[in-house]
Design an enzyme around this catalytic site. Structure first.
Site, mmCIF file in Angstrom:
data_model
loop_
_atom_site.group_PDB
_atom_site.id
_atom_site.type_symbol
_atom_site.label_atom_id
_atom_site.label_comp_id
_atom_site.label_asym_id
_atom_site.label_seq_id
_atom_site.Cartn_x
_atom_site.Cartn_y
_atom_site.Cartn_z
ATOM 1 N N ILE A 97 0.898 -1.145 0.000
ATOM 2 C CA ILE A 97 0.000 0.000 0.000
ATOM 3 C C ILE A 97 0.938 1.195 0.000
ATOM 4 O O ILE A 97 1.593 1.475 1.008
ATOM 5 C CB ILE A 97 -0.933 0.050 1.227
ATOM 6 C CG1 ILE A 97 -1.922 -1.109 1.215
ATOM 7 C CG2 ILE A 97 -1.679 1.392 1.251
ATOM 8 C CD1 ILE A 97 -2.908 -1.120 2.382
ATOM 9 N N TYR A 98 1.054 1.839 -1.134
ATOM 10 C CA TYR A 98 1.948 2.982 -1.298
ATOM 11 C C TYR A 98 1.112 4.229 -1.549
ATOM 12 O O TYR A 98 0.282 4.249 -2.469
ATOM 13 C CB TYR A 98 2.892 2.774 -2.481
ATOM 14 C CG TYR A 98 4.010 1.774 -2.256
ATOM 15 C CD1 TYR A 98 4.252 1.184 -1.028
ATOM 16 C CD2 TYR A 98 4.841 1.425 -3.307
ATOM 17 C CE1 TYR A 98 5.282 0.283 -0.851
ATOM 18 C CE2 TYR A 98 5.884 0.527 -3.144
ATOM 19 C CZ TYR A 98 6.098 -0.040 -1.911
ATOM 20 O OH TYR A 98 7.127 -0.929 -1.744
ATOM 21 N N GLY A 109 -4.670 5.649 2.178
ATOM 22 C CA GLY A 109 -4.224 4.321 2.596
ATOM 23 C C GLY A 109 -5.381 3.478 3.107
ATOM 24 O O GLY A 109 -5.459 2.278 2.817
ATOM 25 N N ASN A 136 8.917 1.030 11.204
ATOM 26 C CA ASN A 136 7.907 1.903 10.612
ATOM 27 C C ASN A 136 6.671 1.922 11.526
ATOM 28 O O ASN A 136 5.645 1.323 11.223
ATOM 29 C CB ASN A 136 7.550 1.421 9.204
ATOM 30 C CG ASN A 136 6.672 2.400 8.444
ATOM 31 O OD1 ASN A 136 6.162 3.359 8.996
ATOM 32 N ND2 ASN A 136 6.495 2.140 7.159
ATOM 33 N N TYR A 143 -1.978 -0.716 10.643
ATOM 34 C CA TYR A 143 -2.457 -2.098 10.503
ATOM 35 C C TYR A 143 -3.078 -2.607 11.803
ATOM 36 O O TYR A 143 -4.105 -3.297 11.766
ATOM 37 C CB TYR A 143 -1.343 -3.013 10.003
ATOM 38 C CG TYR A 143 -0.964 -2.678 8.579
ATOM 39 C CD1 TYR A 143 -1.895 -2.784 7.546
ATOM 40 C CD2 TYR A 143 0.309 -2.228 8.262
ATOM 41 C CE1 TYR A 143 -1.566 -2.446 6.245
ATOM 42 C CE2 TYR A 143 0.643 -1.892 6.951
ATOM 43 C CZ TYR A 143 -0.298 -2.011 5.953
ATOM 44 O OH TYR A 143 0.028 -1.682 4.660
#
Length: 174
Positions: A97-98, A109, A136, A143
């Site tokens: 997912i960029y 996102g 990150n 998430y």
């Protein structure tokens, strides 16, 4: 922000996917990696041959987020043998997912994640899984907020540097 549209990507979108991939990966990870490692990773991971092969794989699916005529992010999901690691028939991997940095915090996102969830449900998958760099925290929180829990770790190479990714899974309701 104009209305956001998410569309299926195909070979005609090769250069768009390469540009977003290179730009967002560099924006997100350049500070934590050497210039040489970043250069090597970007050249290898977003080469014409590699991205063409990914686009042509029947078990990989790409979706681009558009704001008007501007591509601002993309999603890549994998099933079956296209999965980078687990290769579980009952799972869908979110490989990427960029989202361009200018659009962070604007729900792009989240919309791409929801597209991955939709694909998983349409394909009757029982779980989603992904790898995320242990350094990150913003992505890890994203998430976790969406119901993923860490279940393992694996190595991820950026250039010649071996880094640790957390493997995270979300069990889907039956």
């Amino acid at each position: 922000m104009e209305q956001l549209v998410i569309s299926n990507a195909s070979l005609k979108d090769l250069s768009v996917l390469q540009q977003i991939g290179r730009e967002t990966f560099a924006e997100t990870f350049a500070a934590g990696n050497t210039e040489a490692d970043m250069k090597k990773y970007l050249e290898e991971s977003f080469s014409d041959e590699r991205v063409t092969n990914e686009l042509n794989h029947p078990e990989s699916f790409f979706f681009i987020a558009w704001e008007g005529e501007r591509a601002i992010g993309y999603l890549k999901v994998n099933t079956g043998q296209a999965q980078t690691e687990l290769r579980e028939e009952t799972s869908l991997e979110i490989e990427r997912i960029y989202v361009k940095k200018a659009y962070h915090g604007k729900k792009v996102g989240q919309l791409l994640y929801e597209k991955a969830l939709e694909v998983a449900q349409l394909q009757h998958k029982s779980s989603l899984w992904l790898g995320v760099w242990e350094e990150n925290p913003k992505a890890i929180r994203f998430y976790e907020k969406n119901g993923f829990i860490t279940f393992d770790k694996h190595l991820f190479k950026v250039g010649n540097d071996e880094q640790t990714d957390l493997l995270m899974r979300k069990i889907l309701a039956e």
